[in-house]
Design an enzyme around this catalytic site. Structure first.
Site, PDB file in Angstrom:
ATOM      1  N   SER A   1       0.785  -1.227   0.000  1.00 39.82           N
ATOM      2  CA  SER A   1       0.000   0.000   0.000  1.00 39.82           C
ATOM      3  C   SER A   1       0.822   1.284   0.000  1.00 39.82           C
ATOM      4  O   SER A   1       0.316   2.323  -0.398  1.00 39.82           O
ATOM      5  CB  SER A   1      -0.982  -0.001   1.177  1.00 39.82           C
ATOM      6  OG  SER A   1      -0.330  -0.362   2.371  1.00 39.82           O
TER       7      SER A   1
ATOM      8  N   LYS B   1     -11.973   0.983  -1.370  1.00 41.55           N
ATOM      9  CA  LYS B   1     -10.967   1.546  -2.275  1.00 41.55           C
ATOM     10  C   LYS B   1     -11.544   1.585  -3.687  1.00 41.55           C
ATOM     11  O   LYS B   1     -12.427   2.386  -3.949  1.00 41.55           O
ATOM     12  CB  LYS B   1      -9.670   0.773  -2.121  1.00 41.55           C
ATOM     13  CG  LYS B   1      -9.079   1.123  -0.754  1.00 41.55           C
ATOM     14  CD  LYS B   1      -7.932   0.313  -0.264  1.00 41.55           C
ATOM     15  CE  LYS B   1      -7.534   0.867   1.108  1.00 41.55           C
ATOM     16  NZ  LYS B   1      -6.806  -0.092   1.920  1.00 41.55           N
TER      17      LYS B   1
ATOM     18  N   HIS C   1      -5.684  -3.364  -2.776  1.00 41.86           N
ATOM     19  CA  HIS C   1      -5.447  -2.381  -3.843  1.00 41.86           C
ATOM     20  C   HIS C   1      -5.490  -2.991  -5.234  1.00 41.86           C
ATOM     21  O   HIS C   1      -5.297  -2.290  -6.226  1.00 41.86           O
ATOM     22  CB  HIS C   1      -4.093  -1.695  -3.640  1.00 41.86           C
ATOM     23  CG  HIS C   1      -3.985  -0.964  -2.346  1.00 41.86           C
ATOM     24  ND1 HIS C   1      -4.505   0.287  -2.153  1.00 41.86           N
ATOM     25  CD2 HIS C   1      -3.470  -1.337  -1.152  1.00 41.86           C
ATOM     26  CE1 HIS C   1      -4.290   0.669  -0.914  1.00 41.86           C
ATOM     27  NE2 HIS C   1      -3.657  -0.313  -0.279  1.00 41.86           N
TER      28      HIS C   1
END
Ligand SMILES: *Cc1c(COP(=O)(O)O)cnc(C)c1O
Length: 396
Positions: free
Chosen positions: A180, A240, A208
């Site tokens: 990240s 996200k 992610h």
């Protein structure tokens, strides 16, 4: 009465002196390419809303409709009475999306990681993790009753040695898919081989990767062409690229039932608001129907990397929306990010202990709502900022 304040203030002062003090900026608009922050309009390069779905009209409409129909609060944990039909449907859709038999919703990714690591291991077991894993995976290791070992970032030989030299029963190998703060990828196929050789279980946190990696946005598994057998424990987050909130674990029937029975962060917490689940269902559809978002994002990432190289900007190599620019010094990274903000660009300034000492960085994140011109202007301004603030630096 003994007040905690004096002692606390000492630690706060120390942190401030070290240039490590953290302060929140106030967002006064939805996420998007352009945001309003602390009374200023600027281009946002610091959210994880990679596909630009957090403010998508279809998600908003689904959220409103579901709250009209089901109210706001879920009212209880999943096992008590909070598991609504919308949660159930979303879980089924997440299972299908990931190509796994089942999926289980968690309230946050932090809780999914902590609860899964803890539920799958016990005293006498080993948890092995990459040193740069997300704090929630690391905390899972600390909170488990198992022996917890970290290996140097991406160091497969060290991991191999670690797994060879242990006498533990169960071995759980946990890694971020996309790291990240660095934006780089774990070599998941190689990790799967190592896990296989040592009879370890592989757990990948693809916070992610989902929505972004792979032709169809199925994340790191699709990127590397890996099946459920090679990648049995998969974590995804919904706050996200999916533009919503929450998280899930995807895997086998036995894995999911184990988490329902033994996952403390699953059992002892209130279920997500059903409206959040409803909005997430729409996000899953948009990941397919608006694939242009992923393609545009990929082009913008390529443009940023190429431009940064041309301008001698110390960007780490990354094919993901996370584009870290290594500064090193904690004070300088703050000055550079303030300079950028003054020019209308909001970037993240990341310092220890989030990243190792001496590796402070700008964490620039690109999203599908950005335009080429936004990228070009950011690069030019960044180049000017580096010129201004990196002159007197005492390190390479
Ligand atoms: C953001 C993140 C999490 C935490 O997810 P939340 O839903 O925000 O709690 C977990 N793992 C990684 C790698 C992340 O980046």
């Amino acid at each position: 009465m003994t007040s905690p304040d004096r002692e606390l203030q000492t630690a706060l002062d120390t942190r401030r002196v070290k240039n490590l003090y953290r302060q929140r900026k106030i967002l006064q608009s939805p996420q998007g390419a352009q945001v309003q922050v602390d009374g200023r309009t600027c281009i946002g390069f610091s959210s994880n809303d990679y596909l630009g779905l957090a403010n998508h009209p279809a998600l908003i409409a689904a959220f409103k409709d579901a709250s009209d129909e089901y109210g706001v609060g879920s009212g209880a944990s999943h096992l008590v009475s909070g598991h609504s039909v919308i949660h159930q449907t979303l879980e089924e859709e997440l299972a299908e999306f990931t190509g796994r038999p089942r999926a289980l919703l968690f309230s946050t990714g932090y809780m999914a990681n902590v609860g899964t690591v803890r539920a799958l291991t016990d005293g006498g077991d080993l948890v092995a993790q990459d040193q740069l894993n997300h704090a929630s995976l690391l905390d899972g290791g600390f909170l488990s009753r198992a022996e917890f070992q970290r290996y140097p970032h991406l160091d497969l030989a060290a991991l191999d040695l670690l797994l060879s030299s242990t006498q533990c029963n169960r071995k759980l190998l946990a890694t971020d898919g996309v790291f990240s703060m660095d934006g780089d990828l774990a070599d998941v196929p190689a990790l799967a081989d190592i896990a296989d050789r040592h009879h370890a279980w592989l757990m990948v946190d693809d916070a992610h990767g989902f929505g972004v990696l792979g032709k169809n946005g199925r994340g790191i598994a699709e990127h590397f062409g890996m099946n459920a057998e090679q990648l049995p424990i998969l974590i995804g987050t919904l706050g996200k690229a999916f533009g919503a909130f929450g998280a899930f674990v995807a895997g086998s029937e036995a894995l999911i039932e184990t988490l329902i029975q033994f996952g403390r962060t699953y059992i002892y917490t209130t279920a997500l608001p059903p409206a959040v689940a409803a909005a997430t269902r729409v996000a899953l559809q948009l990941v397919d129907s608006e694939s242009w978002r992923r393609e545009k994002l990929r082009e913008l990432i390529g443009r940023f990397q190429a431009g940064a190289r041309q301008l001698d900007i110390p960007v780490l190599k990354s094919i993901t929306p996370i584009q870290p620019v290594l500064i090193g010094n904690d004070e300088q990274v703050m000055k550079i990010s303030e300079y950028l903000l003054g020019k209308g660009f909001w970037t993240g300034a990341i310092r220890p202990p989030t990243v190792p000492h001496g590796s402070a960085r700008l964490r620039i994140t690109i999203n599908a709502e950005h335009e080429e011109l936004d990228i070009d202007r950011l690069l030019d301004t960044l180049s000017a900022a580096l010129h201004e603030y990196r002159q007197a630096r005492a390190y390479p």
